[in-house]
Design a protein around this motif. Sequence first.
Motif, mmCIF file in Angstrom:
data_model
loop_
_atom_site.group_PDB
_atom_site.id
_atom_site.type_symbol
_atom_site.label_atom_id
_atom_site.label_comp_id
_atom_site.label_asym_id
_atom_site.label_seq_id
_atom_site.Cartn_x
_atom_site.Cartn_y
_atom_site.Cartn_z
ATOM 1 N N SER A 87 8.557 11.320 -1.234
ATOM 2 C CA SER A 87 8.144 11.608 0.145
ATOM 3 C C SER A 87 9.233 11.215 1.141
ATOM 4 O O SER A 87 9.473 11.925 2.124
ATOM 5 C CB SER A 87 6.849 10.856 0.462
ATOM 6 N N SER A 113 0.839 8.143 -0.340
ATOM 7 C CA SER A 113 1.330 7.694 -1.642
ATOM 8 C C SER A 113 1.273 6.177 -1.767
ATOM 9 O O SER A 113 0.970 5.640 -2.838
ATOM 10 C CB SER A 113 2.771 8.187 -1.855
ATOM 11 N N SER A 144 2.871 11.786 4.073
ATOM 12 C CA SER A 144 2.870 11.875 2.612
ATOM 13 C C SER A 144 3.212 10.525 1.987
ATOM 14 O O SER A 144 2.582 10.101 1.008
ATOM 15 C CB SER A 144 3.873 12.939 2.155
ATOM 16 N N HIS A 199 8.754 15.586 -7.677
ATOM 17 C CA HIS A 199 7.480 15.182 -7.082
ATOM 18 C C HIS A 199 6.317 15.838 -7.826
ATOM 19 O O HIS A 199 5.272 15.205 -8.071
ATOM 20 C CB HIS A 199 7.460 15.568 -5.606
ATOM 21 N N SER A 238 6.150 9.033 -6.249
ATOM 22 C CA SER A 238 5.646 9.845 -5.136
ATOM 23 C C SER A 238 6.075 9.263 -3.789
ATOM 24 O O SER A 238 6.414 10.013 -2.862
ATOM 25 C CB SER A 238 4.115 9.930 -5.209
ATOM 26 N N VAL A 283 -1.714 14.292 -0.694
ATOM 27 C CA VAL A 283 -0.270 14.543 -0.740
ATOM 28 C C VAL A 283 0.005 15.972 -1.190
ATOM 29 O O VAL A 283 0.842 16.682 -0.616
ATOM 30 C CB VAL A 283 0.421 13.536 -1.683
ATOM 31 N N PHE A 298 6.268 14.133 6.379
ATOM 32 C CA PHE A 298 6.739 13.411 5.194
ATOM 33 C C PHE A 298 6.350 11.935 5.266
ATOM 34 O O PHE A 298 6.080 11.303 4.239
ATOM 35 C CB PHE A 298 8.245 13.577 5.053
#
Length: 398
Positions: free
Chosen positions: A89, A174, A170, A108, A85, A24, A167
Motif C-alpha cells: 500500500s 492493512s 489501504s 499485492h 499488504s 483493501v 493508498f
Amino acid sequence: MARAQLWTKDFIVGIGLNLAMSMVFYLLMTSMAGYAVARFAAGEAAAGFASSSFVVGAVVARVLTGKYLDFIGRRKLLIITMAISILASVAYMLADTLVWLFAIRIIHGIAFGAGNTAIMTAIQSVIPSSRRGEGTGYFGTATTLSTALGPYLGVVLPRAYDFPMLFAASAIMSIVAFSLCLIIRLPKQELSDYQRRSKWHLKLSTLVDPAGLRIGAIMLIVGIAYAAALVFLAGYAADSGVPAAASLFFVAFAVASLVARLFVGRLQDVLGDNFVIYPVFAFNLVGNVLLAMWPTMPGIILAGIFVGLGFGSLMPCMQAIAVKSVAMARVPVATSSFFLLLDAGSGIGPIILGAIKPLTGGSGMFMLCAGLVVLGAVVYTFVHGRYRGGRPGREFLG
C-alpha cells in the motif's frame, strides 16, 4: 440439546479481519485503472491490467496456498501476508513507472490471495460443523459490507484528496487487518499422513480439489454475470439517463445481502442446500432481467435488491457446500480451489463481456448475464443439487 456456540471472540475477530482485508481489495480495484490513466497516461488495455493484475497475483497464490497452508500455519501466513499488504500500500505512492505499478499490483494480489485463502479456511475451524451454513453466512457479511464501502471510498477519496489518500486508506486497513491477525487464535491443525507424504508432490490432485472445483465452477459462471454490474453498470446507467442509479444499486445490493445473510445460512443448515440455492438463483435471474429491461432509477435499485438477495447470498452458501463436501484435511485445498474459480470469473468476466457489449448493447449484455445465471443453476443441479442438495441427513434424488 444446546446449540453449539458460534459467536466466540475469535469468530468476531475473524469477521473484522475479513472486512479489513476485503476493503483493501475493493478500495483499490475500483480506482486503480483511473490512477494508471491519471498518473502514467496509460492506454485502455494497460489501465485495465493495472486493475486486473491484482487478480492474476491472487489466482497464482491460491493454487499453492491450499496445499501449503497447514505447513506454514494459518495464523503465521495471515501475519506475513498482511505485513506485505501494508508495504504494498505504501509502495504504490513510490511507483514511478507503469511497470513498477504492475509489479506491485501482482505482489499485492499474491499477498491478498494467500491471506484470503488462509482466513476463509481458518474460520471454518472456528465455526461449529452443525452451524456451518449459518456461520459462513454471518462471516460473509464482512465481504458484503466491503462491496459497498470499498467502491464508495475508492471514488470519493481520490476526488476529495487525490490518490495518495487512497493508498493511505489501504495502508490503514492493512494495519487494522495485521493487528487483528495478532489477536485471533486458531485451532492448531494436525497434518495428515497423506499431507506429509505429498508435501513436495506438485500433482494436480494435491493443488486442487474436485469438490472445490465443481462448486467453484458455478461461481465462475455466475461471477461473470456479476462482473457486468461491477464494471459496466455505471456507464450503462449514465447512457440510460440515470447516472446516480449505479451507486444506489450497490447500496441496495449491500443492504439486501446483509438482511438475507441473517437467516439464509440457518435455513441451509436446517432445510438443506436446495431449499435455499434455487430461490437464490431465481432472485439473481430477476435482478439481471430488470437491469436489461428496466434501466430506470427504480428499476436499477430494485435490481440491486434482487441481485443482493441472489448473488450476495450465493457465495457463502456455495462455500459452505464446498467445505461440507470434503474431509477436514482437504478444506484448505477445497477452499483455494473454490476461490480460484471465483477469482477467475471476476478476472475474465470484464474481458469477455467487454468484447460482447459493442455487439449486444448494455441491455443485451445483461440479458446474456441472466442466461449465465440459468446456466449456473443447471450446473448446480448436475454437480450437487440432484444428489446431495436435499434436507441434511438424507440424499436428495429428486
